[in-house]
Design an enzyme around this catalytic site. Structure first.
Site, PDB file in Angstrom:
ATOM      1  N   GLY A 152      57.460  42.439  38.551  1.00 34.73           N
ATOM      2  CA  GLY A 152      56.912  43.407  37.612  1.00 34.73           C
ATOM      3  C   GLY A 152      55.699  44.069  38.227  1.00 34.73           C
ATOM      4  O   GLY A 152      55.558  44.131  39.453  1.00 34.73           O
ATOM      5  N   ARG A 153      54.784  44.534  37.393  1.00 33.03           N
ATOM      6  CA  ARG A 153      53.605  45.243  37.894  1.00 33.03           C
ATOM      7  C   ARG A 153      52.801  44.407  38.875  1.00 33.03           C
ATOM      8  O   ARG A 153      52.418  44.864  39.946  1.00 33.03           O
ATOM      9  CB  ARG A 153      52.714  45.678  36.725  1.00 33.03           C
ATOM     10  CG  ARG A 153      53.283  46.798  35.873  1.00 33.03           C
ATOM     11  CD  ARG A 153      52.334  47.120  34.729  1.00 33.03           C
ATOM     12  NE  ARG A 153      52.817  48.201  33.884  1.00 33.03           N
ATOM     13  CZ  ARG A 153      53.655  48.029  32.881  1.00 33.03           C
ATOM     14  NH1 ARG A 153      54.096  46.816  32.592  1.00 33.03           N
ATOM     15  NH2 ARG A 153      54.061  49.058  32.157  1.00 33.03           N
ATOM     16  N   ILE A 154      52.507  43.158  38.504  1.00 30.76           N
ATOM     17  CA  ILE A 154      51.645  42.330  39.356  1.00 30.76           C
ATOM     18  C   ILE A 154      52.407  41.853  40.587  1.00 30.76           C
ATOM     19  O   ILE A 154      51.848  41.793  41.688  1.00 30.76           O
ATOM     20  CB  ILE A 154      51.071  41.148  38.548  1.00 30.76           C
ATOM     21  CG1 ILE A 154      50.189  41.684  37.415  1.00 30.76           C
ATOM     22  CG2 ILE A 154      50.248  40.226  39.448  1.00 30.76           C
ATOM     23  CD1 ILE A 154      49.692  40.633  36.442  1.00 30.76           C
ATOM     24  N   THR A 232      49.329  32.394  38.907  1.00 31.10           N
ATOM     25  CA  THR A 232      48.252  33.156  38.271  1.00 31.10           C
ATOM     26  C   THR A 232      48.816  33.969  37.102  1.00 31.10           C
ATOM     27  O   THR A 232      48.179  34.919  36.639  1.00 31.10           O
ATOM     28  CB  THR A 232      47.589  34.115  39.283  1.00 31.10           C
ATOM     29  OG1 THR A 232      48.592  34.953  39.864  1.00 31.10           O
ATOM     30  CG2 THR A 232      46.865  33.346  40.374  1.00 31.10           C
ATOM     31  N   GLU A 263      44.380  25.290  27.381  1.00 29.44           N
ATOM     32  CA  GLU A 263      43.090  25.636  27.988  1.00 29.44           C
ATOM     33  C   GLU A 263      41.969  25.438  26.985  1.00 29.44           C
ATOM     34  O   GLU A 263      42.135  25.807  25.815  1.00 29.44           O
ATOM     35  CB  GLU A 263      43.130  27.102  28.474  1.00 29.44           C
ATOM     36  CG  GLU A 263      44.194  27.335  29.535  1.00 29.44           C
ATOM     37  CD  GLU A 263      44.311  28.789  29.976  1.00 29.44           C
ATOM     38  OE1 GLU A 263      43.642  29.654  29.370  1.00 29.44           O
ATOM     39  OE2 GLU A 263      45.067  29.054  30.928  1.00 29.44           O
ATOM     40  N   HIS A 280      41.305  30.331  34.504  1.00 31.00           N
ATOM     41  CA  HIS A 280      41.920  31.557  33.971  1.00 31.00           C
ATOM     42  C   HIS A 280      41.040  32.781  34.249  1.00 31.00           C
ATOM     43  O   HIS A 280      40.618  33.483  33.331  1.00 31.00           O
ATOM     44  CB  HIS A 280      42.170  31.416  32.463  1.00 31.00           C
ATOM     45  CG  HIS A 280      43.281  32.297  31.965  1.00 31.00           C
ATOM     46  ND1 HIS A 280      44.126  31.941  30.954  1.00 31.00           N
ATOM     47  CD2 HIS A 280      43.687  33.550  32.344  1.00 31.00           C
ATOM     48  CE1 HIS A 280      44.995  32.904  30.725  1.00 31.00           C
ATOM     49  NE2 HIS A 280      44.750  33.894  31.557  1.00 31.00           N
ATOM     50  N   ILE A 281      40.819  33.038  35.542  1.00 35.00           N
ATOM     51  CA  ILE A 281      39.925  34.129  35.942  1.00 35.00           C
ATOM     52  C   ILE A 281      40.675  35.298  36.587  1.00 35.00           C
ATOM     53  O   ILE A 281      40.066  36.152  37.235  1.00 35.00           O
ATOM     54  CB  ILE A 281      38.825  33.629  36.900  1.00 35.00           C
ATOM     55  CG1 ILE A 281      39.445  33.042  38.182  1.00 35.00           C
ATOM     56  CG2 ILE A 281      37.928  32.618  36.212  1.00 35.00           C
ATOM     57  CD1 ILE A 281      38.427  32.768  39.286  1.00 35.00           C
ATOM     58  N   GLY A 282      41.994  35.351  36.413  1.00 33.57           N
ATOM     59  CA  GLY A 282      42.793  36.387  37.069  1.00 33.57           C
ATOM     60  C   GLY A 282      42.281  37.794  36.851  1.00 33.57           C
ATOM     61  O   GLY A 282      42.248  38.613  37.775  1.00 33.57           O
TER      62      GLY A 282
END
Length: 308
Positions: A152-154, A232, A263, A280-282
């Site tokens: 997909g996009r990422i 990620t 989390e 969770h810092i993506g």
């Protein structure tokens, strides 16, 4: 009209997104806690708000049925598995997200995890800080075989980002963009083939019933003992217990995990030397967050105007 911002981090980098809401005539209520809101707190706070800017908190059926005036949920992020979309649809509540803004930042984090793990940078830094000069033998990324699970996009952003490293790229994608695949010389394969042949596996899929624990004990057993796994994307795509066992047993060489089923995370991956964990810092860069916040507000205002 009122808008509730339930995301705890929204508007903390720059006031512009909240200023946009105020200037558009909305009365804004902001999450007063520095944490994720509970269902009960959401129900208590939603009141007669017509709009909700949501983070990763659970938007449940119970909450939605109590949000009598709610017309639009604007998700501050990409994943929408935390929102009961079936119930929202039945109640006539529109749900939108920000799929474009996070792509580059998540791809950057993915690449940084790969390089850190291969070159053993965290271990070297830790040893240096302990006053020990012990160079750690790492491995190069150049020329390796990268398996991208989800184009997909990422996933596409990731492929473009690693182009200078002369990687062989395998991909698993149910709905392939054939033009993109051809342009970048990607080989489309089954998930099993990707796992067994890749030196690095990077996951870029949404979390759905079909993808929950997609990478479990069986799938991890197919991987090389020299391979590393990066997630990620979303917690729940990888069976964290199976991954912890594989890392402890040397079934695979390493992993980089930014997202977790629950989390904050407190599971068996903590304390392992061959895993790199981040909270969770993506999308957690100033530039990306501001862009996401503005896109979230734009989505909310536009959707409310369309409903009118």
């Amino acid at each position: 009209m009122k808008v509730l911002i339930s995301s705890r981090s929204f508007g903390k980098i720059d006031s512009e997104p909240i200023d946009m809401l105020n200037n558009a005539g909305f009365e804004v209520t902001v999450n007063p806690y520095d944490r994720k809101l509970t269902e009960r707190e959401l129900v208590e706070m939603i009141g007669d708000s017509v709009g909700l800017i949501a983070g990763t908190e659970e938007i449940t059926e119970e909450f939605l049925k109590n949000a009598k005036s709610l017309k639009v949920i604007s998700r501050y992020g990409v994943g929408m598995d935390n929102i009961d979309q079936d119930v929202a649809t039945k109640l006539g509540i529109k749900v939108c997200n920000t799929p474009n803004a996070p792509s580059k930042a998540v791809a950057e984090l993915t690449l940084s995890m790969i390089l850190n793990i291969l070159r053993r940078i965290p271990e070297s830094s830790s040893l240096m800080n302990d006053g020990r000069w012990l160079p750690q033998m790492g491995r190069s990324l150049y020329g390796k075989k990268l398996g991208v699970v989800g184009l997909g996009r990422i996933g596409k952003e990731m492929v473009q980002l690693v182009k200078p490293f002369n990687l062989t790229i395998l991909a698993y994608e149910i709905y392939p963009d054939n033009d993109f695949i051809t342009s970048y010389g990607i080989r489309l394969v089954s998930l099993e083939e990707l796992l067994s042949q890749s030196d690095i596996i990077s996951i870029h899929l949404p979390l759905m019933k079909e993808t929950y624990n997609l990478i479990g004990e069986k799938e991890i057993s197919l991987m090389k003992d020299t391979s590393i796994l990066i997630n990620t994307a979303r917690g729940g795509l990888v069976d964290e217990g199976a991954l912890a066992n594989a890392l402890m047993n040397g079934t695979i060489a390493g992993a980089g995990i930014d997202v977790f089923t629950e989390e904050p995370y407190s599971g068996d991956l903590l304390g392992l030397d061959n895993v790199l964990l981040t909270p969770h810092i993506g999308t957690f860069t100033e530039e990306t967050r501001k862009k996401m916040e503005i896109e979230t507000v734009d989505n909310l205002i536009k959707s409310l105007r369309e409903i009118k």
